[in-house]
Scaffold this motif. Structure first.
Motif, PDB file in Angstrom:
ATOM      1  N   LYS A   1       0.799  -1.214   0.000  1.00 21.59           N
ATOM      2  CA  LYS A   1       0.000   0.000   0.000  1.00 21.59           C
ATOM      3  C   LYS A   1       0.842   1.279   0.000  1.00 21.59           C
ATOM      4  CE  LYS A   1      -3.954  -2.131   2.334  1.00 21.59           C
ATOM      5  NZ  LYS A   1      -4.880  -2.065   3.488  1.00 21.59           N
ATOM      6  N   ALA A   2       2.134   1.121   0.149  1.00 21.31           N
ATOM      7  CA  ALA A   2       3.003   2.301   0.225  1.00 21.31           C
ATOM      8  C   ALA A   2       3.429   2.737  -1.167  1.00 21.31           C
ATOM      9  CB  ALA A   2       4.218   2.002   1.096  1.00 21.31           C
ATOM     10  N   ASP A   3       2.466   3.195  -1.980  1.00 21.30           N
ATOM     11  CA  ASP A   3       2.755   3.575  -3.362  1.00 21.30           C
ATOM     12  C   ASP A   3       3.725   4.755  -3.450  1.00 21.30           C
ATOM     13  OD1 ASP A   3       1.142   1.582  -4.344  1.00 21.30           O
ATOM     14  OD2 ASP A   3      -0.638   2.857  -4.453  1.00 21.30           O
ATOM     15  N   LYS A   4       3.542   5.731  -2.569  1.00 21.24           N
ATOM     16  CA  LYS A   4       4.412   6.905  -2.611  1.00 21.24           C
ATOM     17  C   LYS A   4       5.850   6.536  -2.271  1.00 21.24           C
ATOM     18  CE  LYS A   4       4.675  11.730  -1.175  1.00 21.24           C
ATOM     19  NZ  LYS A   4       4.039  12.809  -0.380  1.00 21.24           N
ATOM     20  N   ILE A   5       6.019   5.630  -1.318  1.00 28.53           N
ATOM     21  CA  ILE A   5       7.364   5.174  -0.953  1.00 28.53           C
ATOM     22  C   ILE A   5       7.995   4.451  -2.134  1.00 28.53           C
ATOM     23  CG2 ILE A   5       8.678   3.663   0.588  1.00 28.53           C
ATOM     24  CD1 ILE A   5       6.606   4.188   2.735  1.00 28.53           C
ATOM     25  N   LYS A   6       7.189   3.658  -2.852  1.00 26.47           N
ATOM     26  CA  LYS A   6       7.693   2.948  -4.029  1.00 26.47           C
ATOM     27  C   LYS A   6       8.107   3.938  -5.117  1.00 26.47           C
ATOM     28  CE  LYS A   6       4.958  -1.227  -3.280  1.00 26.47           C
ATOM     29  NZ  LYS A   6       3.880  -2.101  -3.801  1.00 26.47           N
ATOM     30  N   ASP A   7       7.321   4.990  -5.285  1.00 29.50           N
ATOM     31  CA  ASP A   7       7.644   6.011  -6.292  1.00 29.50           C
ATOM     32  C   ASP A   7       8.967   6.691  -5.970  1.00 29.50           C
ATOM     33  OD1 ASP A   7       5.355   5.509  -7.731  1.00 29.50           O
ATOM     34  OD2 ASP A   7       4.176   7.053  -6.727  1.00 29.50           O
ATOM     35  N   ILE A   8       9.164   7.021  -4.711  1.00 25.73           N
ATOM     36  CA  ILE A   8      10.422   7.636  -4.284  1.00 25.73           C
ATOM     37  C   ILE A   8      11.567   6.635  -4.442  1.00 25.73           C
ATOM     38  CG2 ILE A   8      11.688   8.569  -2.301  1.00 25.73           C
ATOM     39  CD1 ILE A   8       8.997   9.712  -1.332  1.00 25.73           C
ATOM     40  N   GLY A   9      11.264   5.368  -4.116  1.00 28.75           N
ATOM     41  CA  GLY A   9      12.270   4.322  -4.276  1.00 28.75           C
ATOM     42  C   GLY A   9      12.715   4.164  -5.713  1.00 28.75           C
ATOM     43  N   LEU A  10      11.794   4.346  -6.657  1.00 28.43           N
ATOM     44  CA  LEU A  10      12.141   4.257  -8.079  1.00 28.43           C
ATOM     45  C   LEU A  10      13.105   5.366  -8.474  1.00 28.43           C
ATOM     46  CD1 LEU A  10      11.627   2.854 -10.811  1.00 28.43           C
ATOM     47  CD2 LEU A  10       9.773   4.505 -11.188  1.00 28.43           C
ATOM     48  N   VAL A  11      12.858   6.577  -7.969  1.00 30.92           N
ATOM     49  CA  VAL A  11      13.764   7.693  -8.242  1.00 30.92           C
ATOM     50  C   VAL A  11      15.142   7.402  -7.659  1.00 30.92           C
ATOM     51  CG1 VAL A  11      14.174  10.159  -7.931  1.00 30.92           C
ATOM     52  CG2 VAL A  11      11.839   9.333  -8.264  1.00 30.92           C
ATOM     53  N   TRP A  12      15.140   6.922  -6.420  1.00 36.84           N
ATOM     54  CA  TRP A  12      16.414   6.588  -5.770  1.00 36.84           C
ATOM     55  C   TRP A  12      17.152   5.515  -6.560  1.00 36.84           C
ATOM     56  CZ3 TRP A  12      18.949   2.397  -3.841  1.00 36.84           C
ATOM     57  CH2 TRP A  12      20.035   2.646  -3.002  1.00 36.84           C
ATOM     58  N   LEU A  13      16.413   4.508  -7.040  1.00 34.35           N
ATOM     59  CA  LEU A  13      17.017   3.412  -7.798  1.00 34.35           C
ATOM     60  C   LEU A  13      17.639   3.927  -9.094  1.00 34.35           C
ATOM     61  CD1 LEU A  13      17.501   0.364  -8.088  1.00 34.35           C
ATOM     62  CD2 LEU A  13      15.282   0.213  -9.251  1.00 34.35           C
ATOM     63  N   ALA A  14      16.962   4.841  -9.785  1.00 37.93           N
ATOM     64  CA  ALA A  14      17.486   5.405 -11.029  1.00 37.93           C
ATOM     65  C   ALA A  14      18.793   6.147 -10.777  1.00 37.93           C
ATOM     66  CB  ALA A  14      16.457   6.332 -11.665  1.00 37.93           C
ATOM     67  N   ILE A  15      18.833   6.916  -9.693  1.00 39.27           N
ATOM     68  CA  ILE A  15      20.047   7.667  -9.367  1.00 39.27           C
ATOM     69  C   ILE A  15      21.156   6.727  -8.894  1.00 39.27           C
ATOM     70  CG2 ILE A  15      21.023   9.388  -7.803  1.00 39.27           C
ATOM     71  CD1 ILE A  15      19.328  10.515 -10.088  1.00 39.27           C
ATOM     72  N   ALA A  16      20.806   5.747  -8.063  1.00 43.97           N
ATOM     73  CA  ALA A  16      21.809   4.797  -7.568  1.00 43.97           C
ATOM     74  C   ALA A  16      22.419   4.005  -8.726  1.00 43.97           C
ATOM     75  CB  ALA A  16      21.178   3.852  -6.549  1.00 43.97           C
ATOM     76  N   ALA A  17      21.575   3.565  -9.668  1.00 40.93           N
ATOM     77  CA  ALA A  17      22.073   2.822 -10.827  1.00 40.93           C
ATOM     78  C   ALA A  17      22.978   3.705 -11.682  1.00 40.93           C
ATOM     79  CB  ALA A  17      20.897   2.306 -11.657  1.00 40.93           C
ATOM     80  N   SER A  18      22.599   4.963 -11.852  1.00 39.24           N
ATOM     81  CA  SER A  18      23.420   5.905 -12.619  1.00 39.24           C
ATOM     82  C   SER A  18      24.756   6.139 -11.935  1.00 39.24           C
ATOM     83  CB  SER A  18      22.673   7.238 -12.782  1.00 39.24           C
ATOM     84  OG  SER A  18      21.468   7.066 -13.498  1.00 39.24           O
ATOM     85  N   TYR A  19      24.717   6.255 -10.595  1.00 38.51           N
ATOM     86  CA  TYR A  19      25.965   6.437  -9.845  1.00 38.51           C
ATOM     87  C   TYR A  19      26.873   5.225 -10.004  1.00 38.51           C
ATOM     88  CZ  TYR A  19      29.237   6.268  -5.993  1.00 38.51           C
ATOM     89  OH  TYR A  19      30.384   6.129  -5.271  1.00 38.51           O
TER      90      TYR A  19
END
Length: 468
Positions: free
Chosen positions: A408-426
């Motif tokens: 149910k934590a959709d907003k947390i998942k959305d933020i996690g996706l942003v974090w994942l994109a940046i972490a993968a880029s790093y």
């Protein structure tokens, strides 16, 4: 400084006209209204880049290209006249004397920085020359054979050629980086709103990181280096994405996310290393499949329209679809760079970033080159950043995994996706060619997002404790 301001007025006018046309399209076709001037300016900049690349395929990017551009701007302005009226009404309501003074100060600061400073080494080596080739000839078949660095196709060079205008100023104006930094500054300075709301949002942490980055490049922004353009663009996309997530009224609207993904495709055309930012595509793709799957084709066409001129230019210059990636060899053309030369070039990029300066050491294990790179290639502040990034990775992945199990934590998942994109880029930056200027956005955003997520979690716990 005066010539920079004059050049900027022209850039702002043409990109705003193009942006108004794009905004009118999104309103009429996608039923989404864009009101912020900086967003419209950014969309216009993307449109101008695509235009400059397409024009370069047929003719030199000079005065004729700008005359036709003005005609397109007139058509765009006529098509978007309703959007123009709406935007002016919105800006009139928001405008204050204090904001006007602040805006003028920021413009003058960046105009001053853009008019003087230090020319980047690579700009003397090939950036400025690449732009001059586009100014004089447009696309040149097999240009990379003259100098392998000319095969580093960046859409930024075509945009710079469009607005360099040596036939007016007597020399090529390399002021586009300054304009991009100005646009990012406008968005980043919205961090002052945190004072009114008495609350720090995750986007504010990203804004703080962007402002810090701008303090690092102000003396070099006069150089026509694509590194600054791509870093500023990544910062801008992430800030806008987070702001959209934080907007309670518009957070579930798929259109802004899809448009930002189109901007992500544009970022790839600026520099190929930004490719992993497109992990963000997952969110609008899932939303569109669930809600309006027919629009998927429209957004795909927009993305293809942005990237295709860049791909054509890359093939025409180097003979490869992506350079320097000789493994992706699908064209048999007589102007293609030798595969060995392309492979050597790719190896030199990696080893140079790792501080090895010997292409033969490209396959050296990370356990061997990392300690030397950390000790010799990084200033003290850079070392602190890398340590903070490693800690962020260690803390962030468990947080992401936990978030994935919270259905149910959709907003947390959305933020996690942003974090994942940046972490993968790093991680891609760290494992390939970890020169600081190649990856400042990923370095700083990873720290900022992880810190912001922890801050938010702490604030939520304190709030829950107070209510109990």
């Amino acid at each position: 400084m005066l010539t920079v301001l004059i050049n900027w007025l022209y850039i702002a006018f043409t990109t705003m006209c193009l942006g108004i046309g794009v905004a009118a399209f999104t309103r009429n076709r996608l039923h989404y209204q864009i009101s912020k001037a900086d967003s419209i300016l950014a969309m216009g900049l993307i449109a101008a880049t695509v235009y400059a690349q397409i024009w370069s395929l047929f003719y030199k990017v000079g005065i004729l290209a700008n005359l036709v551009l003005l005609l397109i701007c007139a058509i765009s302005l006529f098509y978007g006249r309703g959007q123009l009226s709406y935007m002016m009404q919105i800006q009139k309501k928001k405008a204050t004397v204090l904001k006007g003074i602040g805006f003028a100060i920021v413009v003058l600061i960046w105009a001053y920085c853009t008019s003087r400073g230090y020319m980047h080494y690579d700009s003397d080596l090939y950036h400025a020359q690449s732009i001059r080739w586009i100014e004089e000839y447009g696309i040149v078949k097999g240009l990379g054979n003259i100098h392998v660095r000319f095969a580093y196709n960046s859409s930024f060079f075509a945009l710079s050629a469009l607005y360099s205008m040596p036939y007016i100023f007597g020399q090529s104006m390399h002021s586009v980086n300054g304009m991009i930094a100005l646009i990012l500054s406008i968005e980043a300075l919205r961090i002052v709103h945190a004072w009114k709301r008495k609350k720090l949002l995750l986007s504010d942490f990203a804004r703080a990181a962007a402002l810090f980055y701008l303090t690092l490049i102000y003396s070099d922004i006069m150089a026509p280096a694509s590194d600054y353009a791509i870093m500023c663009t990544v910062f801008y996309i992430i800030i806008k994405w987070l702001s959209q997530l934080e907007d309670e009224k518009e957070a579930d609207n798929v259109t802004p996310y899809a448009l930002l993904c189109v901007a992500g495709v544009y970022a790839v055309s600026l520099k190929l290393t930004a490719g992993l930012i497109l992990i963000l595509v997952l969110k609008p793709a899932i939303m569109l499949i669930r809600q309006r799957w027919k629009e998927v084709i429209l957004y795909l066409c927009m993305g293809i329209g942005v990237i295709t001129p860049w791909l054509i230019r890359t093939v025409w210059i180097s003979g490869y679809l992506l350079y320097p990636f000789p493994a992706l060899d699908i064209f048999s053309v007589d102007w293609k760079l030798p595969a060995q030369a392309a492979a050597l070039d790719a190896a030199e990029i990696k080893t140079w970033g790792r501080g090895l300066n010997n292409a033969a050491l490209v396959n050296m294990p990370m356990t061997e080159w990392f300690p030397q790179w950390f000790q010799t290639m990084l200033p003290m502040l850079g070392k602190l950043f890398i340590i903070a990034d490693i800690i962020s990775i260690i803390l962030g992945f468990p947080m992401l995994i936990i978030a994935l199990f919270r259905r149910k934590a959709d907003k947390i998942k959305d933020i996690g996706l942003v974090w994942l994109a940046i972490a993968a880029s790093y991680l891609f930056w760290q494992l390939s060619a970890p020169l600081l200027r190649y990856g400042y956005a990923y370095i700083l955003l990873l720290i900022a997002l992880t810190g912001g997520m922890m801050w938010t979690a702490i604030c939520i716990k304190i709030k829950l404790a107070d209510t109990e």
